[in-house]
Design a protein around this motif. Structure first.
Motif, PDB file in Angstrom:
ATOM      1  N   ARG A   1       0.840  -1.198   0.000  1.00 54.28           N
ATOM      2  CA  ARG A   1       0.000   0.000   0.000  1.00 54.28           C
ATOM      3  C   ARG A   1       0.878   1.252   0.000  1.00 54.28           C
ATOM      4  NH1 ARG A   1      -3.396   3.567  -0.551  1.00 54.28           N
ATOM      5  NH2 ARG A   1      -5.044   4.105   0.911  1.00 54.28           N
ATOM      6  N   MET A   2       1.959   1.217   0.767  1.00 52.63           N
ATOM      7  CA  MET A   2       2.884   2.358   0.818  1.00 52.63           C
ATOM      8  C   MET A   2       3.481   2.611  -0.556  1.00 52.63           C
ATOM      9  SD  MET A   2       4.146   4.717   2.719  1.00 52.63           S
ATOM     10  CE  MET A   2       5.376   5.962   2.336  1.00 52.63           C
ATOM     11  N   GLU A   3       3.904   1.561  -1.233  1.00 51.74           N
ATOM     12  CA  GLU A   3       4.505   1.738  -2.562  1.00 51.74           C
ATOM     13  C   GLU A   3       3.496   2.279  -3.568  1.00 51.74           C
ATOM     14  OE1 GLU A   3       7.751   1.850  -3.192  1.00 51.74           O
ATOM     15  OE2 GLU A   3       7.792   1.545  -1.035  1.00 51.74           O
ATOM     16  N   GLN A   4       2.253   1.845  -3.454  1.00 47.67           N
ATOM     17  CA  GLN A   4       1.192   2.342  -4.329  1.00 47.67           C
ATOM     18  C   GLN A   4       1.006   3.854  -4.118  1.00 47.67           C
ATOM     19  OE1 GLN A   4      -2.575   0.636  -3.225  1.00 47.67           O
ATOM     20  NE2 GLN A   4      -3.690   1.610  -4.878  1.00 47.67           N
ATOM     21  N   GLU A   5       0.916   4.270  -2.858  1.00 43.62           N
ATOM     22  CA  GLU A   5       0.760   5.695  -2.557  1.00 43.62           C
ATOM     23  C   GLU A   5       2.014   6.478  -2.948  1.00 43.62           C
ATOM     24  OE1 GLU A   5      -1.791   7.592  -1.631  1.00 43.62           O
ATOM     25  OE2 GLU A   5      -3.092   5.844  -1.629  1.00 43.62           O
TER      26      GLU A   5
ATOM     27  N   GLY B   1     -22.386   9.685  -0.573  1.00 44.16           N
ATOM     28  CA  GLY B   1     -21.467   8.704   0.004  1.00 44.16           C
ATOM     29  C   GLY B   1     -20.952   9.186   1.356  1.00 44.16           C
ATOM     30  N   ASP B   2     -19.875   8.567   1.798  1.00 45.30           N
ATOM     31  CA  ASP B   2     -19.298   8.936   3.088  1.00 45.30           C
ATOM     32  C   ASP B   2     -18.772  10.370   3.066  1.00 45.30           C
ATOM     33  OD1 ASP B   2     -19.725   6.494   4.357  1.00 45.30           O
ATOM     34  OD2 ASP B   2     -17.855   5.648   3.601  1.00 45.30           O
ATOM     35  N   PRO B   3     -18.848  11.054   4.210  1.00 43.50           N
ATOM     36  CA  PRO B   3     -18.313  12.413   4.300  1.00 43.50           C
ATOM     37  C   PRO B   3     -16.777  12.419   4.322  1.00 43.50           C
ATOM     38  CG  PRO B   3     -19.208  11.710   6.417  1.00 43.50           C
ATOM     39  CD  PRO B   3     -19.498  10.614   5.438  1.00 43.50           C
ATOM     40  N   TRP B   4     -16.219  13.616   4.172  1.00 43.04           N
ATOM     41  CA  TRP B   4     -14.775  13.838   4.126  1.00 43.04           C
ATOM     42  C   TRP B   4     -14.341  14.649   5.343  1.00 43.04           C
ATOM     43  CZ3 TRP B   4     -11.891  12.037   0.025  1.00 43.04           C
ATOM     44  CH2 TRP B   4     -12.603  11.610  -1.099  1.00 43.04           C
ATOM     45  N   LEU B   5     -13.084  14.459   5.733  1.00 37.66           N
ATOM     46  CA  LEU B   5     -12.440  15.296   6.742  1.00 37.66           C
ATOM     47  C   LEU B   5     -11.128  15.769   6.134  1.00 37.66           C
ATOM     48  CD1 LEU B   5     -12.207  16.465   9.637  1.00 37.66           C
ATOM     49  CD2 LEU B   5     -11.077  14.331  10.290  1.00 37.66           C
ATOM     50  N   PHE B   6     -10.891  17.071   6.214  1.00 31.83           N
ATOM     51  CA  PHE B   6      -9.672  17.668   5.666  1.00 31.83           C
ATOM     52  C   PHE B   6      -8.814  18.172   6.818  1.00 31.83           C
ATOM     53  CE2 PHE B   6     -13.004  18.001   2.530  1.00 31.83           C
ATOM     54  CZ  PHE B   6     -12.393  17.485   1.407  1.00 31.83           C
ATOM     55  N   LEU B   7      -7.535  17.779   6.785  1.00 32.16           N
ATOM     56  CA  LEU B   7      -6.570  18.165   7.809  1.00 32.16           C
ATOM     57  C   LEU B   7      -5.350  18.768   7.122  1.00 32.16           C
ATOM     58  CD1 LEU B   7      -6.710  14.779   9.754  1.00 32.16           C
ATOM     59  CD2 LEU B   7      -7.836  16.894  10.443  1.00 32.16           C
ATOM     60  N   GLU B   8      -4.514  19.446   7.896  1.00 32.95           N
ATOM     61  CA  GLU B   8      -3.282  20.003   7.318  1.00 32.95           C
ATOM     62  C   GLU B   8      -2.179  20.014   8.359  1.00 32.95           C
ATOM     63  OE1 GLU B   8      -3.581  24.131   6.201  1.00 32.95           O
ATOM     64  OE2 GLU B   8      -4.107  24.742   8.217  1.00 32.95           O
ATOM     65  N   ARG B   9      -0.960  20.141   7.842  1.00 32.94           N
ATOM     66  CA  ARG B   9       0.185  20.444   8.691  1.00 32.94           C
ATOM     67  C   ARG B   9       1.184  21.211   7.849  1.00 32.94           C
ATOM     68  NH1 ARG B   9       3.312  14.860  10.343  1.00 32.94           N
ATOM     69  NH2 ARG B   9       4.476  14.525   8.431  1.00 32.94           N
ATOM     70  N   VAL B  10       2.004  22.007   8.521  1.00 35.41           N
ATOM     71  CA  VAL B  10       3.009  22.809   7.832  1.00 35.41           C
ATOM     72  C   VAL B  10       4.298  21.999   7.787  1.00 35.41           C
ATOM     73  CG1 VAL B  10       4.336  24.944   7.885  1.00 35.41           C
ATOM     74  CG2 VAL B  10       1.908  24.962   8.514  1.00 35.41           C
ATOM     75  N   GLN B  11       4.820  21.830   6.574  1.00 39.76           N
ATOM     76  CA  GLN B  11       6.035  21.038   6.402  1.00 39.76           C
ATOM     77  C   GLN B  11       6.626  21.317   5.018  1.00 39.76           C
ATOM     78  OE1 GLN B  11       4.278  16.936   6.374  1.00 39.76           O
ATOM     79  NE2 GLN B  11       5.293  16.865   4.381  1.00 39.76           N
ATOM     80  N   ALA B  12       7.833  20.815   4.814  1.00 40.91           N
ATOM     81  CA  ALA B  12       8.453  20.853   3.491  1.00 40.91           C
ATOM     82  C   ALA B  12       7.839  19.735   2.650  1.00 40.91           C
ATOM     83  CB  ALA B  12       9.961  20.655   3.615  1.00 40.91           C
ATOM     84  N   VAL B  13       8.094  19.768   1.339  1.00 43.14           N
ATOM     85  CA  VAL B  13       7.563  18.704   0.476  1.00 43.14           C
ATOM     86  C   VAL B  13       8.674  17.970  -0.277  1.00 43.14           C
ATOM     87  CG1 VAL B  13       5.261  19.707   0.243  1.00 43.14           C
ATOM     88  CG2 VAL B  13       7.028  20.317  -1.404  1.00 43.14           C
ATOM     89  N   ASP B  14       9.833  17.845   0.374  1.00 41.24           N
ATOM     90  CA  ASP B  14      10.886  17.008  -0.192  1.00 41.24           C
ATOM     91  C   ASP B  14      10.460  15.547  -0.034  1.00 41.24           C
ATOM     92  OD1 ASP B  14      12.353  15.897   2.451  1.00 41.24           O
ATOM     93  OD2 ASP B  14      11.743  17.991   2.727  1.00 41.24           O
ATOM     94  N   GLU B  15      11.141  14.645  -0.716  1.00 42.89           N
ATOM     95  CA  GLU B  15      10.730  13.239  -0.715  1.00 42.89           C
ATOM     96  C   GLU B  15      10.647  12.656   0.692  1.00 42.89           C
ATOM     97  OE1 GLU B  15      12.804  10.645  -3.363  1.00 42.89           O
ATOM     98  OE2 GLU B  15      11.992  11.633  -5.142  1.00 42.89           O
TER      99      GLU B  15
ATOM    100  N   SER C   1      10.113  14.141   3.609  1.00 43.17           N
ATOM    101  CA  SER C   1       8.982  14.716   4.354  1.00 43.17           C
ATOM    102  C   SER C   1       7.650  14.162   3.868  1.00 43.17           C
ATOM    103  CB  SER C   1       8.979  16.243   4.231  1.00 43.17           C
ATOM    104  OG  SER C   1      10.161  16.800   4.771  1.00 43.17           O
ATOM    105  N   ILE C   2       7.501  14.049   2.560  1.00 43.24           N
ATOM    106  CA  ILE C   2       6.238  13.538   2.006  1.00 43.24           C
ATOM    107  C   ILE C   2       6.086  12.050   2.301  1.00 43.24           C
ATOM    108  CG2 ILE C   2       5.013  13.032  -0.164  1.00 43.24           C
ATOM    109  CD1 ILE C   2       4.672  15.924   0.921  1.00 43.24           C
ATOM    110  N   ARG C   3       7.169  11.316   2.219  1.00 42.29           N
ATOM    111  CA  ARG C   3       7.088   9.883   2.534  1.00 42.29           C
ATOM    112  C   ARG C   3       6.643   9.689   3.988  1.00 42.29           C
ATOM    113  NH1 ARG C   3       8.828   5.498  -0.563  1.00 42.29           N
ATOM    114  NH2 ARG C   3       8.950   3.631   0.697  1.00 42.29           N
ATOM    115  N   ALA C   4       7.174  10.508   4.897  1.00 43.12           N
ATOM    116  CA  ALA C   4       6.782  10.428   6.312  1.00 43.12           C
ATOM    117  C   ALA C   4       5.308  10.792   6.487  1.00 43.12           C
ATOM    118  CB  ALA C   4       7.671  11.346   7.155  1.00 43.12           C
TER     119      ALA C   4
END
Length: 123
Positions: A12-16, A75-89, A91-94
């Motif tokens: 699943r991780m590799e797919q994402e 369908g099912d409802p959504w929840l949107f969340l955020e955090r402040v971070q860099a978007v290098d590989e 950081s995004i993988r984490a």
């Protein structure tokens, strides 16, 4: 209360991660500087009860709630969340790993992340 995060399924991780790399390539093609910290949003969908549980745990997970949205098709409802971070590989993988753990822990569907490209220039 400390949340115990479950292990992530490697397949699943590799797919994402493959999808994440597409987004990172698109950002880079638009002149994004991955090291610039910015708001990165993530979304989950599922039952109202499970979304509410995640909403209550968001701060402990290092996330800030942006809001809820009902699905237009009923369908099912959504929840949107955020955090402040860099978007290098790294950081995004984490972030993706955390979101897949949240998906399992709260029985939700993780639907990816997004952010605005940051070129370092002022508009």
């Amino acid at each position: 209360m400390t949340l115990k995060l479950p292990p992530v399924d490697p397949a699943r991780m590799e797919q994402e991660w493959a999808a994440d790399q597409d987004v990172l390539r698109n950002l880079a093609a638009n002149g994004d500087q991955a090291s610039i910290r910015r708001s990165v949003d993530v979304s989950f969908r599922g039952s109202e009860d499970n979304l509410e549980r995640l909403s209550e745990a968001a701060e402990e997970l290092g996330l800030t709630e942006l809001g809820h949205e009902d699905d237009a098709e009923g369908g099912d409802p959504w929840l949107f969340l955020e955090r402040v971070q860099a978007v290098d590989e790294k950081s995004i993988r984490a972030l993706t790993e955390l979101c897949l753990q949240i998906e399992q822990l709260f029985d939700l569907e993780y639907d990816g992340w997004g952010c605005e490209a940051q070129t370092g220039t002022v508009h």
